[in-house]
Scaffold this active site. Structure first.
Site, PDB file in Angstrom:
ATOM      1  N   GLY A 112       2.873  44.340 -66.179  1.00 56.54           N
ATOM      2  CA  GLY A 112       1.603  43.671 -66.252  1.00 56.54           C
ATOM      3  C   GLY A 112       1.589  42.498 -65.208  1.00 56.54           C
ATOM      4  N   GLN A 113       0.775  41.737 -65.031  1.00 57.46           N
ATOM      5  CA  GLN A 113       0.553  40.673 -64.187  1.00 57.46           C
ATOM      6  C   GLN A 113       0.234  39.498 -64.629  1.00 57.46           C
ATOM      7  OE1 GLN A 113       0.634  41.023 -60.307  1.00 57.46           O
ATOM      8  NE2 GLN A 113       0.718  38.615 -60.551  1.00 57.46           N
ATOM      9  N   GLY A 114       1.374  38.662 -64.996  1.00 59.10           N
ATOM     10  CA  GLY A 114       1.129  37.468 -65.708  1.00 59.10           C
ATOM     11  C   GLY A 114       0.741  36.260 -64.545  1.00 59.10           C
ATOM     12  N   PHE A 128       2.394  33.919 -63.531  1.00 59.27           N
ATOM     13  CA  PHE A 128       3.560  33.385 -62.856  1.00 59.27           C
ATOM     14  C   PHE A 128       4.058  34.386 -61.853  1.00 59.27           C
ATOM     15  CE2 PHE A 128       3.770  31.126 -66.722  1.00 59.27           C
ATOM     16  CZ  PHE A 128       3.567  29.951 -66.159  1.00 59.27           C
ATOM     17  N   LYS A 168      10.384  39.735 -64.604  1.00 52.96           N
ATOM     18  CA  LYS A 168       9.579  38.997 -64.333  1.00 52.96           C
ATOM     19  C   LYS A 168       9.695  38.230 -62.969  1.00 52.96           C
ATOM     20  CE  LYS A 168       7.093  36.260 -67.065  1.00 52.96           C
ATOM     21  NZ  LYS A 168       5.633  36.304 -67.113  1.00 52.96           N
ATOM     22  N   ASP A 204      -0.088  27.643 -71.907  1.00 51.33           N
ATOM     23  CA  ASP A 204      -0.784  28.780 -71.609  1.00 51.33           C
ATOM     24  C   ASP A 204      -0.967  29.839 -72.725  1.00 51.33           C
ATOM     25  OD1 ASP A 204      -2.621  30.505 -70.194  1.00 51.33           O
ATOM     26  OD2 ASP A 204      -1.089  31.325 -68.854  1.00 51.33           O
TER      27      ASP A 204
END
Ligand code: NAG
Ligand code: NAG
Ligand code: NAG
Ligand code: NAG
Ligand code: NAG
Ligand code: NAG
Ligand code: NAG
Ligand code: NAG
Ligand code: NAG
Ligand code: NAG
Ligand code: NAG
Ligand code: NAG
Length: 840
Positions: free
Chosen positions: A544-546, A548, A564, A660
């Site tokens: 995924g693309q968080g 951060f 990450k 968040d």
């Protein structure tokens, strides 16, 4: 009905006889299809759909043509030319093009549908168009391509004498002609990646490769005629040529026995033409051509074309009756196949068709292959070059390595040549060709494409090749040692004390560098970048693309992990370590565990436990019912999020606001236990010294109202939690991604339902659970409303939320449901110009 075109002639003689025979038959008798004529007259408009362009054919590979002009050849006698719209599977975008195509009735078994059309010229390679785009041949004599919405995509922009007609010539040239029949515009003068027999490339024009077979966009190679020769370049800054064939104009003039002054030569234009059996360069002056050189090609027995391909090769193809066959590789690059710029990718060394990465004496780990299974994709520096650390740049010698071409412009000695490269940050490699004992030619390369192995005996020159690599600053106290010499004795004592302190710090730091948590149970492990790169198989599987940075799946031994990669790190190493210690010391069953981290000059990565069921958003916003979560599971997830947050807010040594909270940051393990991820990162990323948030952080749809005005506390999380609870209960997003301004969001809808007393309307009404759990749902919604109070002081503490959910406390009866939708903090009029960093 069987027609003669199904027969495959055995001998060329028979073929020409048959051809004569075929041509004598009026086409309307031989074929049942009405092909478009090769000529069209003014004015005309064609819309790209089957109704308006009736000649349409779909081939076996899914490509479809809609031809507006056809220059017909009988089937079996080489492909015909067509001009019109063409697409390849999945056929959602079209090019307006000239193409070779096999013609015939697709319903007739004799028609060879496997003979895919081949595009030879394109109007709109940069901008393919959709169904219902149009091409119009206007009264003022232009050919104009418009997208379906009417926007202009391409135009011939021809000026001068008015055009009356359009013709697709036998050669495949698309021509616009005036009333006298004179050519005003022609596709041959605007080549894309292909030349047809009879077509020329004029000085200053380019033949540009396509990105790939499937992508018509302009690629990185181009062939061009300059005033002194024919060149092939790879586009870079500046472009680098890999093929060069210079003109000898003096010689050509002598050979041609003409009397041309040097003035006339200046006024002349060079071009290269694809002719039958040769690729020939000419100089044209006063409408006479004098021959500069010829590259001989196989004589055509059938249709041919020449194409600059995505690997930089210029190839000639011929039609063998069934398919296109490569007949010649036109550019004879020296010394061999290895001399193409992308043959082994960037930094890859080509040796007899095999690719490898540079490895030298400085260390073996300076380069790695981009993909172990595809060595021809090239290599990348282990540590990228940084202009800020130019003092730690080194040149690594590559023995027996050369480059595909050189543009030497500087004679010097080897030392000065290397030094020039080290001083220039943009220089990525340097080549030095020895001329005599002391001097040679120097070539600085700003972008390194494929390298190649060579033997000096074979090429006849001696070369030294170096690539620039990045070393890391050594942890040392040398600077202080050096300054001590220049300072008086009294100061010296102080300096010595300082020195001792520094050395102690360095030692301590070195130990920390090693692993600050070594041996401390439960503390995150330090990994090297290389270890994590291997663990994630070169960051190949993105989870995924968080907000951060991206998250990749990996494996340490048999344990799955999530890695990450943090980006935009504004902080130094020490602050990063401090935060890792904080995050790493937090353990709770409802928080995703930090296993380890990596911190070096260029990379900051965090290693988390892997959660097999992914993030909550994938489960609650499902459109179909199958696989949706039961009410019991949803309730459990709400409770677990509350517990995780309560721990962060109230039980940790150091209070942590998440900032968040959203379904994307709630992860589920294989038993659907919920765990909060990304906690502690908001602080890590952009809190400055004064501990004031410098940017709005968080995600649109989950932001508490106080983000606009006052200090941000953990109460902002409680608001976001309220939104998440509503979303879990309703199965709907508070704000849809592309929802227009001012449309109703979930919180507004809820407020209206509260007024009419039909709170449960927000629950997905297909949900069968509603009958069984209606009252529970009402209670949970009430709790959410309590969390959504505009006044952050009125919101409950997370521990109170947990108590309510566990049945040990009642929801405080709020006098009114003062829930509030804070979409307006994104108003354009807002003074803050907020940048929601992780908005998705
Ligand atoms: C059609 O073309 C394919 C290859 O393009 C070839 O294998 C096949 O034999 C051809 N069929 C006929 C009937 O010519
Ligand atoms: C193209 O235009 C025709 C006629 O106006 C219309 O019926 C058709 O739906 C359009 N197709 C698309 C994909 O818009
Ligand atoms: C034609 O003119 C338009 C507008 O002046 C311009 O944008 C476009 O690039 C030109 N097209 C060509 C093929 O030169
Ligand atoms: C085609 O190539 C261009 C440039 O290399 C790239 O930007 C574009 O995304 C590609 N298009 C497709 C459909 O792959
Ligand atoms: C051109 O050709 C002539 C004769 O073949 C030769 O003497 C001369 O050196 C050549 N000039 C260049 C620039 O190669
Ligand atoms: C070529 O032209 C020059 C003047 O431009 C003239 O002097 C010379 O005689 C001419 N030579 C021939 C062979 O025509
Ligand atoms: C160069 O060409 C231009 C126009 O094409 C012409 O006007 C001029 O006289 C030419 N000059 C020479 C030296 O031939
Ligand atoms: C150009 O060619 C024409 C005819 O071939 C000739 O009359 C004329 O003098 C030439 N001009 C020059 C500048 O050579
Ligand atoms: C050599 O060429 C490069 C790039 O074309 C240029 O930047 C550099 O100034 C040139 N050096 C000399 C000595 O001409
Ligand atoms: C080497 O060649 C350069 C010119 O290329 C010349 O100036 C120099 O004197 C030569 N040195 C020796 C030692 O031959
Ligand atoms: C370079 O090539 C020479 C022969 O041309 C060979 O003797 C030498 O071992 C090679 N060096 C390396 C490092 O491969
Ligand atoms: C030549 C050809 O195949 N024409 C077809 C174009 O599309 C229409 C509508 O699908 C068909 O009816 C034609 O036969």
């Amino acid at each position: 009905m069987s027609s003669p075109r199904t027969q495959k002639p055995a001998m060329p003689g028979v073929q020409s006889l048959l051809l004569l025979f075929m041509l004598s038959i009026p086409s309307s008798q031989a074929w049942s299809i009405d092909y478009p004529s090769p000529i069209a007259n003014l004015p005309s408009l064609w819309t790209n759909n089957e109704a308006t362009i009736p000649y349409n054919t779909t081939y076996t590979d899914g490509s479809t043509i809609r031809a507006i002009l056809v220059r017909q050849k009988p089937a079996g006698f080489g492909p015909s030319f067509g001009c019109g719209f063409i697409c390849t599977t999945p056929c959602n975008v079209f090019l307006f093009a000239v193409f070779f195509m096999s013609i015939g009735d697709p319903s007739n078994p004799a028609f060879n549908a496997t003979a895919t059309p081949r595009v030879v010229w394109t109007a709109n390679r940069y901008r393919p168009v959709k169904e219902n785009a149009s091409v119009q041949f206007t009264k003022d004599g232009n050919l104009i391509l418009r997208e379906f919405d009417g926007s202009l995509v391409w135009s011939t922009n021809s000026t001068g004498s008015p055009i009356v007609g359009m013709n697709l010539a036998e050669t495949g040239n698309l021509i616009l002609f005036d009333v006298m029949g004179k050519t005003v515009w022609e596709s041959f003068a605007h080549p894309t990646d292909t030349l047809l027999v009879g077509q020329s490339l004029w000085q200053g024009k380019r033949l540009s490769s396509t990105s790939s077979v499937a992508n018509s966009t302009q690629g990185q190679f181009y062939l061009t005629v300059l005033d002194n020769g024919l060149y092939a370049f790879i586009d870079a800054d500046p472009p680098q040529f890999y093929y060069q064939k210079t003109f000898n104009i003096t010689d050509a003039i002598v050979q041609s026995k003409t009397n041309i002054s040097s003035d006339q030569v200046k006024n002349s234009t060079a071009h290269i033409s694809f002719l039958q059996g040769s690729f020939s360069a000419f100089l044209r002056f006063n409408s006479t051509d004098i021959n500069l050189f010829d590259i001989s090609l196989p004589l055509p027995s059938s249709a041919q074309f020449m194409s600059l391909e995505d690997d930089g090769h210029l190839r000639v193809y011929g039609w063998d009756g069934i398919s296109w066959e490569a007949l010649a590789d036109v550019l004879h690059v020296y010394p061999d196949e290895c001399a193409y710029p992308t043959v082994c990718g960037e930094y890859g060394i080509c040796s007899q068709g095999q690719c490898s990465c540079p490895s030298g004496n400085i260390g073996d780990d300076l380069f790695h292959q981009l993909d172990d299974r595809q060595p021809n994709l090239g290599c990348s520096l282990e540590t990228p070059l940084s202009c800020d650390l130019i003092q730690y740049h080194k040149l690594m010698a590559l023995p027996n390595v050369t480059y595909f071409n050189f543009a030497y412009n500087w004679t010097t000695d080897e030392g000065s040549c290397k030094e020039a490269c080290l001083k220039t940050c943009s220089c990525k490699a340097v080549f030095f060709r020895h001329q005599n004992v002391s001097n040679g030619s120097c070539f600085l390369v700003p972008k390194v494409f494929s390298l190649m192995n060579y033997q000096s005996e074979v090429v006849g020159y001696n070369l030294s090749a170096y690539v620039k690599v990045q070393m890391l600053p050594p942890p040392s106290s040398k600077k202080i040692n050096a300054t001590a010499y220049h300072i008086g004795v009294p100061v010296l004592v102080a300096v010595v004390c300082l020195l001792i302190l520094m050395i102690r710090r360095t030692i301590v730091k070195r130990m920390e560098e090693d692993d600050p948590f070594k041996g401390v149970a439960g503390m995150p492990t330090r990994f090297s970048y290389k270890q994590l790169r291997e663990a994630t198989n070169n960051f190949s599987k993105k989870l995924g693309q968080g907000g951060f940075g991206p998250v990749y799946e990996g494996k340490l031994g048999n344990v799955k992990i999530a890695v990450k990669c943090l980006r935009d790190m504004g902080h130094g190493k020490e602050e990063f370590m401090a935060e890792v210690i904080t995050i790493g010391s937090i353990h709770h069953i409802n928080l995703v565990r930090l296993i380890g981290y990596c911190s070096d000059k260029f990379h900051r990565l965090l290693v988390y436990e892997h959660m097999s069921n992914g993030s909550l958003d994938k489960w609650i916003f499902r459109k179909n019912q199958s696989g949706s979560l039961s009410w019991a599971t949803r309730y459990k997830i709400i409770l677990e999020i509350a517990k995780g947050l309560a721990y962060l807010h109230e039980e940790c040594r150091q209070k942590i606001a998440h900032l968040d909270i959203k379904p994307g940051n709630i992860l589920l393990d294989d038993n659907f236990n919920a765990k909060i991820s990304d906690f502690g990162l908001a602080k890590l990323i952009d809190r400055d010294q004064s501990h004031v948030m410098t940017k709005i952080r968080g995600t649109r749809g989950y932001l508490a109202p106080e983000w606009l005005s006052s200090t941000i506390t953990e109460k902002a999380d409680i608001y976001s939690f309220g939104v998440v609870v509503l979303e879990i209960v309703s199965g709907r997003k508070n704000l849809e991604n592309n929802q227009p301004e001012g449309s109703t969001n979930l919180i507004n809808t809820l407020q209206e339902k509260i007024k009419t007393g039909q709170v449960l309307d927000i629950v997905d009404n297909q949900d069968e659970d509603i009958q069984l759990h209606g009252s529970d749902m009402t209670e949970v919604i009430k709790l959410a409303v309590w969390c959504l109070q505009r006044d952050c002081g009125k919101r409950p503490a997370m521990s109170q939320v947990v108590k309510v959910l566990e049945g040990n406390m009642e929801t405080e009866s709020t006098s009114s449901y003062d829930a509030t939708a804070r979409d307006d903090i994104f108003d354009a009029s807002s003074p803050l110009s907020p940048v929601p960093v992780s908005a998705r």
